[in-house]
Design an enzyme around this catalytic site. Structure first.
Site, mmCIF file in Angstrom:
data_model
loop_
_atom_site.group_PDB
_atom_site.id
_atom_site.type_symbol
_atom_site.label_atom_id
_atom_site.label_comp_id
_atom_site.label_asym_id
_atom_site.label_seq_id
_atom_site.Cartn_x
_atom_site.Cartn_y
_atom_site.Cartn_z
ATOM 1 C CB CYS A 73 45.160 44.156 39.362
ATOM 2 S SG CYS A 73 45.603 45.272 40.615
ATOM 3 C CB CYS A 184 50.024 50.072 37.218
ATOM 4 S SG CYS A 184 48.265 50.613 37.802
#
Ligand code: DGL
Length: 263
Positions: A73, A184
């Site tokens: 992440c 992302c």
């Protein structure tokens, strides 16, 4: 220790795009995956909140005996990687960041777009990344609120998603970007849709494969690469386990053992 599992976490299902790259490069490794799906989107949370979640999840994986940790992440990496490395100095920890360096090398127009969360784009770590690698190019950043929630619900091509994506990529195309960074880990799941929406000469770059290679390097240095055979990946979620079970096949995983993570 070589046969111990590797732990991977994300705010939700996005890190599965990284998990797939690890499975591809390191097929002998056994993997544990935790999606903090009860707390998405990290992109709109404070760094303090995310740091605290990172610390809880890392502590859990230590107890599970993981030999390495992957923060799959970008948003959690900017908020929490420094603290985790300080708290667990003997643990190989791989974080991730938007692929600015490869994009700067790849662009022909000299204009690069970055799709990422608000948290990633506002961070000092991202500003430092631009200072380091984006000196000779123009970078257009675009936060993408709403995308993560749709992907978490298993939506990879609805009209609503398409409309939102269109709104986010339009300014990048208007500015002359020929290279778009998917900053992302949720967004690589939108590549098939994006390819139908973008001109054919636009390159999409993400960092999942690079993260898998960095993990391989760190494990090799420590003589920690598994000889296999690997065990099936195990999954945890802080939301409904059945919801994750349902979405796993859609995101390229076999719906194995999914448990509730209530910390
Ligand atoms: N998948 C995460 C990332 O790479 C963030 C998603 C979220 O906002 O929760 O940045």
């Amino acid at each position: 220790m070589r046969e111990a599992p590797i732990a991977v976490f994300d705010s939700g299902v996005g890190g599965l795009s990284v998990l797939a790259e690890i499975q591809h490069l390191l097929p002998n490794e056994s993997l544990l995956y935790l999606g903090d799906c009860g707390h998405i989107p990290y992109g709109e949370k404070t760094p303090e909140f995310i740091r605290q979640r990172c610390s809880v999840m890392a502590g859990f994986f230590r107890e599970q005996g993981a030999k390495a940790l992957v923060i799959a992440c970008n948003t959690a990496t900017v908020a929490g990687v420094a603290e985790l490395r300080r708290d667990f100095p003997d643990w190989p920890i791989v974080g991730m960041e938007p692929a600015v360096k490869p994009a700067a090398a790849a662009t022909r127009s000299g204009v690069v777009g970055v799709l990422a969360t608000t948290g990633t784009l506002q961070s000092a770590k991202f500003a430092a990344l631009l200072d380091r690698f984006a000196t000779d190019i123009r970078v257009i950043t675009q936060p993408c609120p709403g995308l993560v929630e749709l992907i978490e619900s298993g939506d990879l091509h609805s009209a609503e998603l398409r409309e939102l994506l269109h709104r986010y990529v339009e300014p990048l195309l208007g500015a002359g970007c020929d290279t778009i960074i998917l900053g992302c880990t949720h967004y690589p799941f939108l590549k098939p849709l994006l390819k139908t929406m973008l001109p054919a000469d636009i390159s999409l770059i993400d960092t999942g494969a690079a993260v898998a290679r960095q993990l391989q390097r760190l494990l090799a240095e420590r003589d920690l690469l598994a000889e296999g055979p690997s065990r099936c990946a195990k999954f945890w979620t802080s939301a409904d386990p059945q919801a994750l079970k349902n979405i796993l096949p859609l995101l390229g995983q076999t719906p194995g053992d999914v448990q509730s993570f209530a910390m």
